[in-house]
Design a protein around this motif. Structure first.
Motif, short mmCIF file in Angstrom:
data_model
loop_
_atom_site.label_atom_id
_atom_site.label_comp_id
_atom_site.label_asym_id
_atom_site.label_seq_id
_atom_site.Cartn_x
_atom_site.Cartn_y
_atom_site.Cartn_z
N LYS A 172 -89.22 -9.85 110.29
CA LYS A 172 -87.79 -9.92 110.58
C LYS A 172 -87.22 -11.29 110.25
N VAL A 173 -87.87 -12.34 110.73
CA VAL A 173 -87.28 -13.68 110.49
C VAL A 173 -87.35 -14.04 109.01
N ALA A 174 -88.43 -13.62 108.33
CA ALA A 174 -88.54 -13.92 106.90
C ALA A 174 -87.42 -13.23 106.11
N ARG A 175 -87.12 -11.99 106.45
CA ARG A 175 -86.05 -11.27 105.76
C ARG A 175 -84.69 -11.90 106.05
N LYS A 176 -84.49 -12.24 107.30
CA LYS A 176 -83.20 -12.83 107.68
C LYS A 176 -83.00 -14.17 106.97
N TYR A 177 -84.04 -14.96 106.93
CA TYR A 177 -83.97 -16.30 106.33
C TYR A 177 -83.74 -16.23 104.83
N THR A 178 -84.46 -15.33 104.15
CA THR A 178 -84.37 -15.27 102.68
C THR A 178 -83.25 -14.36 102.20
N GLY A 179 -82.80 -13.46 103.05
CA GLY A 179 -81.84 -12.46 102.58
C GLY A 179 -82.48 -11.46 101.62
N ARG A 180 -83.79 -11.40 101.56
CA ARG A 180 -84.50 -10.48 100.67
C ARG A 180 -85.25 -9.43 101.50
N ARG A 181 -85.77 -8.42 100.82
CA ARG A 181 -86.37 -7.30 101.57
C ARG A 181 -87.86 -7.08 101.33
N ALA A 182 -88.33 -7.35 100.12
CA ALA A 182 -89.69 -6.94 99.79
C ALA A 182 -90.73 -7.79 100.53
N VAL A 183 -91.84 -7.14 100.87
CA VAL A 183 -92.95 -7.82 101.56
C VAL A 183 -94.25 -7.46 100.85
N VAL A 184 -95.10 -8.46 100.66
CA VAL A 184 -96.41 -8.21 100.06
C VAL A 184 -97.50 -8.32 101.12
N ALA A 185 -98.37 -7.32 101.12
CA ALA A 185 -99.60 -7.38 101.93
C ALA A 185 -100.76 -7.12 100.97
N PHE A 186 -101.98 -7.32 101.47
CA PHE A 186 -103.14 -7.33 100.58
C PHE A 186 -104.06 -6.13 100.83
N ASP A 187 -104.90 -5.87 99.84
CA ASP A 187 -106.01 -4.94 100.05
C ASP A 187 -106.81 -5.42 101.27
N HIS A 188 -107.36 -4.49 102.02
CA HIS A 188 -108.22 -4.79 103.19
C HIS A 188 -107.45 -5.33 104.39
N ALA A 189 -106.12 -5.41 104.29
CA ALA A 189 -105.33 -6.02 105.37
C ALA A 189 -105.31 -5.15 106.61
N TYR A 190 -105.24 -5.82 107.76
CA TYR A 190 -104.92 -5.13 109.02
C TYR A 190 -103.84 -5.93 109.72
N HIS A 191 -102.73 -5.26 110.04
CA HIS A 191 -101.65 -5.97 110.74
C HIS A 191 -101.12 -5.21 111.94
N GLY A 192 -101.66 -4.01 112.23
CA GLY A 192 -101.21 -3.34 113.45
C GLY A 192 -100.99 -1.85 113.26
N ARG A 193 -100.47 -1.23 114.33
CA ARG A 193 -100.35 0.23 114.38
C ARG A 193 -98.91 0.72 114.59
N THR A 194 -97.94 -0.19 114.67
CA THR A 194 -96.54 0.25 114.73
C THR A 194 -96.13 0.70 113.33
N ASN A 195 -94.93 1.25 113.18
CA ASN A 195 -94.63 1.82 111.87
C ASN A 195 -94.64 0.78 110.76
N LEU A 196 -93.95 -0.34 110.96
CA LEU A 196 -93.94 -1.36 109.90
C LEU A 196 -95.35 -1.91 109.67
N THR A 197 -96.08 -2.16 110.74
CA THR A 197 -97.40 -2.78 110.56
C THR A 197 -98.44 -1.79 110.05
N MET A 198 -98.27 -0.50 110.33
CA MET A 198 -99.13 0.50 109.67
C MET A 198 -98.92 0.44 108.17
N GLY A 199 -97.67 0.28 107.78
CA GLY A 199 -97.37 0.18 106.36
C GLY A 199 -98.03 -1.03 105.73
N LEU A 200 -98.14 -2.11 106.48
CA LEU A 200 -98.77 -3.33 105.97
C LEU A 200 -100.29 -3.21 105.96
N THR A 201 -100.82 -2.43 106.91
CA THR A 201 -102.27 -2.24 107.02
C THR A 201 -102.76 -1.40 105.83
#
Ligand code: PLZ
Length: 476
Positions: A172-201
């Motif tokens: 959220k803060v990164a999007r607000k600060y940059t005014g941009r939308r795209a986010v990069v995550a990596f192969d093998h990543a784990y960031h959580g189980r909520t909807n946004l973080t499942m998408g990152l996982t």
């Protein structure tokens, strides 16, 4: 060994009254003596019954009947106390803890300083909601995080309840600060189980399968996995940067998020130079570089943060797990200009930075800073490496031993092909647990046994636990 704490288990029995409303009676109380937790528990492995014993099995049966099937468990026990380096179950079995509840009880379970701070705070006030009536504990935790996280730039923090919530807010803060939308995550990543973080996982099973659709504007790029990709840090970084430039566009990207040492994905330590190169590219392109230190933070790796070991100063760091000695708390800490980009009222939540969790965190952070825990994590790492390096000489199924400090792992492979051996890994973990040693597995391919002992574990327990795992491996 057993304290005087009396645990009264009360069975509530429900029935309907004449108006058809549910009423609850408490017809019976079953007093059972439970051991007091904390480091005064006898520091020994004791097996009084098979695991699970009858009392544990009773709870597991109730679990199966009452709790959603999706909530699994690794160790089939009913835990009643923990501390030092052991977890005690309802049947009086004392298991060696090489997992810390997934890297949470880093200072030790029921650590006396944490317990005292919690007891004092819980009697003072339990909640005001920081957004309604602020209090000092929240401010103090944020001041400590601003001081302890990597980099000496001006920082600000905000508190939440879980690692996933911290990650959501970092985006959220990164999007607000940059005014941009795209986010990069990596192969093998784990960031959580909520909807946004499942998408990152990264991993579909068990984390994502059937739970979509996922949030848009998430892009995945290859990580650095030296054991499997054979690339140098520079080569792996160029591969990732090439994709970011060609398929997303640096000027479209709000944030790149990465675990400095990937946790659930297999305790993957990137090749030297990988993270600094990615972080520099982010700086050059106005992209917020987020280090997810939820699992690797707070002395765990033999540094306060893994970012320090890997040579990066993140723009934003997410933390949770070890921060509060077992109480639910999470944080984001970042450059003041990024953290301040959000309008007032844009960040928050009812429970974020709960005063009891903050009191626990103040005690835990003090221990990380002043009780030699960073050195202790290094010693633990050395002992784990030594034990497995010796075994590796005669056992080619041990493909790689990796990690830092008290965040170590062993990757098991088929010696003939180098293919991941998930079946062997599961068998070793299962056998170790049956022998009273709590070990966890991880890895995209399910072929990694990971070691995350509490830093309060004594050497004799650590060595005994590792010995049990090695014996399980030899027998498998
Ligand atoms: N980021 C790097 O490791 C949690 C998850 C276990 P929460 N890891 C353990 C499981 O199966 O649910 C984690 C992490 C990293 C974020 C998270 C998420 O933290 O506190 O579980 O939300």
């Amino acid at each position: 060994m057993y304290g005087t704490y009396i645990h009264v288990r009360t069975m509530y029995i429900a029935s309907n009254d004449r108006r058809g409303l549910r009423v609850y009676a408490r017809p019976m109380s079953t007093p059972t003596i439970a051991p007091t937790g904390g480091p005064t528990l006898a520091q020994e492995r004791v097996l009084r019954t098979a695991i699970p014993g009858p009392r544990s099995q009773e709870l597991l049966d109730r679990k199966a009947a009452a709790i959603a099937a999706g909530v699994g468990h690794t160790v089939p026990i009913a835990a009643v106390a923990a501390g030092g380096g052991v977890v005690v179950d309802a049947d009086g079995n004392s298991l060696i803890d090489l997992g810390s509840g997934i890297a949470v009880t880093t200072v030790g379970n029921a650590d006396p300083k944490v317990v005292a701070a919690v007891q004092q705070q819980v009697a003072q006030f339990t909640h005001t909601c920081f957004m309604i009536a602020p209090y000092e504990g929240y401010v103090e935790v944020c001041e400590a995080l601003n001081r302890l996280t990597p980099g000496d730039h001006e920082k600000k923090s905000a508190l939440f309840n879980s690692g996933a919530e911290a990650v959501e807010n970092a985006i959220k803060v990164a999007r607000k600060y940059t005014g941009r939308r795209a986010v990069v995550a990596f192969d093998h990543a784990y960031h959580g189980r909520t909807n946004l973080t499942m998408g990152l996982t990264a991993k579909a099973m068990p984390y994502k399968s059937g739970f979509g659709p996922f949030a848009s504007e998430i892009y995945r790029v290859p990580a650095s996995y030296p054991y499997r990709d054979g690339l140098s840090g520079a080569e792996a970084a160029e591969r990732a940067i090439g994709i970011m430039e060609k398929q997303i566009g640096g000027d479209q990207l709000a944030a790149v998020i990465i675990e400095p040492i990937q946790g659930e994905g297999g305790f993957i330590v990137p090749a030297d130079g990988f993270l600094p190169r990615i972080a520099q590219w982010c700086t050059d392109n106005g992209v917020v570089f987020i280090a997810d230190e939820v699992q690797s933070g707070f002395a765990r790796t033999g540094a306060m943060f893994a970012s320090e070991l890997l040579g990066v100063v993140p723009d934003v760091v997410t933390t949770a797990k070890g921060i509060a000695g077992g109480l639910p708390l999470a944080a984001i800490t970042g450059r003041a200009e990024i953290m301040d980009a959000s309008h007032a009222g844009g960040l928050g939540g009812t429970y974020g930075g709960n005063p009891v969790a903050c009191a626990a965190a103040i005690a835990a952070l003090d221990a990380f800073e002043n009780d030699g825990l960073i050195e202790r994590a290094q010693q633990i790492g050395d002992r784990i490496s030594a034990a497995f390096s010796k075994a590796q000489l005669s056992d080619p199924r041990i493909g790689e031993i990796r990690g830092r400090g008290a965040m170590m792992a062993v990757e098991f492979v088929d010696p003939a092909t180098g293919a991941p051996d998930a079946a062997l890994t599961a068998a070793v973990a299962k056998a170790a647990i049956a022998e009273g040693v709590i070990v966890l597995t991880c890895g995209t391919y399910g072929n990694v046994v990971r070691f995350l002992p509490p830093l309060s574990i004594a050497d004799h327990l650590l060595d005994e636990g590792l010995g049990v795992v090695l014996a399980a491996l030899a027998a498998a």
